[in-house]
Design an enzyme around this catalytic site. Structure first.
Site, short mmCIF file in Angstrom:
data_model
loop_
_atom_site.label_atom_id
_atom_site.label_comp_id
_atom_site.label_asym_id
_atom_site.label_seq_id
_atom_site.Cartn_x
_atom_site.Cartn_y
_atom_site.Cartn_z
N GLY A 281 0.84 -1.21 0.00
CA GLY A 281 0.00 0.00 0.00
C GLY A 281 0.87 1.25 0.00
O GLY A 281 0.59 2.23 -0.70
N GLU B 122 -1.34 -14.39 6.78
CA GLU B 122 -2.48 -14.59 5.88
C GLU B 122 -2.69 -16.08 5.58
O GLU B 122 -3.23 -16.43 4.53
CB GLU B 122 -2.26 -13.80 4.59
N ASN C 270 5.11 -18.94 0.63
CA ASN C 270 4.97 -18.16 1.87
C ASN C 270 5.12 -18.97 3.15
O ASN C 270 5.92 -18.61 4.03
CB ASN C 270 3.64 -17.40 1.85
N LYS D 34 -1.66 -16.40 -8.74
CA LYS D 34 -0.87 -15.83 -7.63
C LYS D 34 -1.01 -16.70 -6.38
O LYS D 34 -0.03 -16.91 -5.64
CB LYS D 34 -1.34 -14.39 -7.35
N SER E 19 9.42 -13.27 2.21
CA SER E 19 8.01 -13.31 1.81
C SER E 19 7.17 -12.52 2.81
O SER E 19 7.60 -12.30 3.96
CB SER E 19 7.51 -14.76 1.76
N SER E 20 5.98 -12.13 2.40
CA SER E 20 5.12 -11.35 3.30
C SER E 20 4.80 -12.15 4.56
O SER E 20 4.68 -11.59 5.65
CB SER E 20 3.85 -10.94 2.57
N ASN F 93 13.17 -16.05 -0.10
CA ASN F 93 12.50 -16.81 -1.17
C ASN F 93 13.50 -17.66 -1.95
O ASN F 93 13.25 -18.83 -2.26
CB ASN F 93 11.78 -15.87 -2.14
#
Ligand code: PAF
Length: 310
Positions: free
Chosen positions: A12, A270, A195, A187, A257-258, A205
């Site tokens: 964002g 997530e 992830n 994705k 990774s996130s 990664n």
């Protein structure tokens, strides 16, 4: 276009900085008060390979503080667990013909937004941009890649093309496309392969490619995802999913990774929207997903061990 970004974390923040630098009317909403205060007082700093870009988008911690806003485009970049709340809060700021775009990871985000606004007003897609939140008001732009956006229902239209053009003009190359579910699943399969494993192993990664064991784990998790996608009648946007996932891991080799970033920052991951969502789809469609069920449980256990509330 008047643009509001809800969730000014790594991605964002990157989108806000690029759009603001291109002269777009952009505001950000984020619950992290220190981040918002820093953006308001000192600006939002984007570290790029070519130096720093400083912009000053309007920044608030609560959507209500933008009440008179009537946005043309709201971009949702919150973690998937917060999508429903973000969509509800966007009701007060979206203009009468405005639309909401999600480029979040995982399954179900676009549908949650559609429950609030109706599917016709939802744009969804994916982005291969990479970014890291370094600290309050500071984002690092990592890997670059295309962003694909489309309508949740129906073929692309002028609004969709204009949104893609505005992003491209701001240095975020974007393509308007029809097959949104294919993009989202394409994705998802990548996130399923990368992830959870990087978060559990604390690997970048690229390190997934370094060992036969991790390549095999990627292969097992991704093979299940491919079967679930096929059972859902979704055509993936590439032929060999395992090769694609390992290629993305190589292309983003130095990225955390996130999900690894979430674990390291003590934030809920997530997992429910990625491997967990795949397991739920597998149950619904009668496709066994034992590897992804195990990865989901391991990440949930790791969250508990770190004192993270889901
Ligand atoms: O979630 C992420 O970190 C990214 O989607 C990806 C592609 C795995 C790269 O780090």
């Amino acid at each position: 276009m008047k643009i509001v970004i809800i969730g000014a974390g790594a991605m964002g923040g990157l989108f806000a900085a690029r759009l603001a630098a291109a002269g777009e009317d952009v505001s950000v909403v984020d619950v992290w008060a220190e981040h918002v205060e820093t953006i308001r007082t000192q600006g939002l700093i984007l570290e790029t390979g070519e130096g720093e870009v400083r912009t000053k988008p309007a920044a608030v911690t609560r959507v209500e503080d933008l009440a008179a806003c009537a946005a043309d485009l709201v971009i949702v970049f919150v973690k998937s667990g917060m999508t429903a709340a973000a969509a509800r809060s966007a009701q007060t700021i979206l203009g009468p013909v405005g639309r909401v775009l999600t480029l979040q990871n995982g399954l179900g985000n676009a549908e949650m937004i559609a429950e609030v606004f109706g599917a016709d007003r939802v744009l969804a897609g994916t982005t291969a941009q990479g970014a890291t939140l370094i600290g309050p008001g500071r984002i690092r732009h990592g890997g670059r890649g295309d962003t694909h956006i489309g309508r949740l229902t129906g073929p692309v239209d002028d609004f969709c093309r204009e949104a893609a053009m505005i992003l491209s003009r701001a240095g975020i190359p974007a393509i308007a496309e029809d097959a949104v579910q294919s993009l989202i699943w394409g994705k998802l399969v990548i996130n399923v392969g990368i992830n959870a494993l990087t978060a559990l192993l604390r690997f970048t990664n690229g390190q997934l490619n370094d060992h036969a064991e991790t390549r095999e784990l990627v292969k097992l998790a991704v093979a299940e995802a491919v079967q679930v996608a096929a059972a859902s009648d979704v055509r993936l946007p590439y032929d060999n999913a395992v090769e694609k996932v390992l290629a993305v891991a190589a292309a983003t080799a130095t990225n955390r990774s996130s999900m690894l970033q979430d674990i390291l920052r003590g934030r809920a991951t997530e997992i429910d929207a990625i491997n967990g969502a795949l397991v739920r789809e597998g149950v619904r469609l009668g496709v066994p997903t034992p590897v992804n069920a195990t990865l989901t449980l391991l990440i949930k256990a790791l969250e508990k061990q770190q004192g993270i509330c889901g």
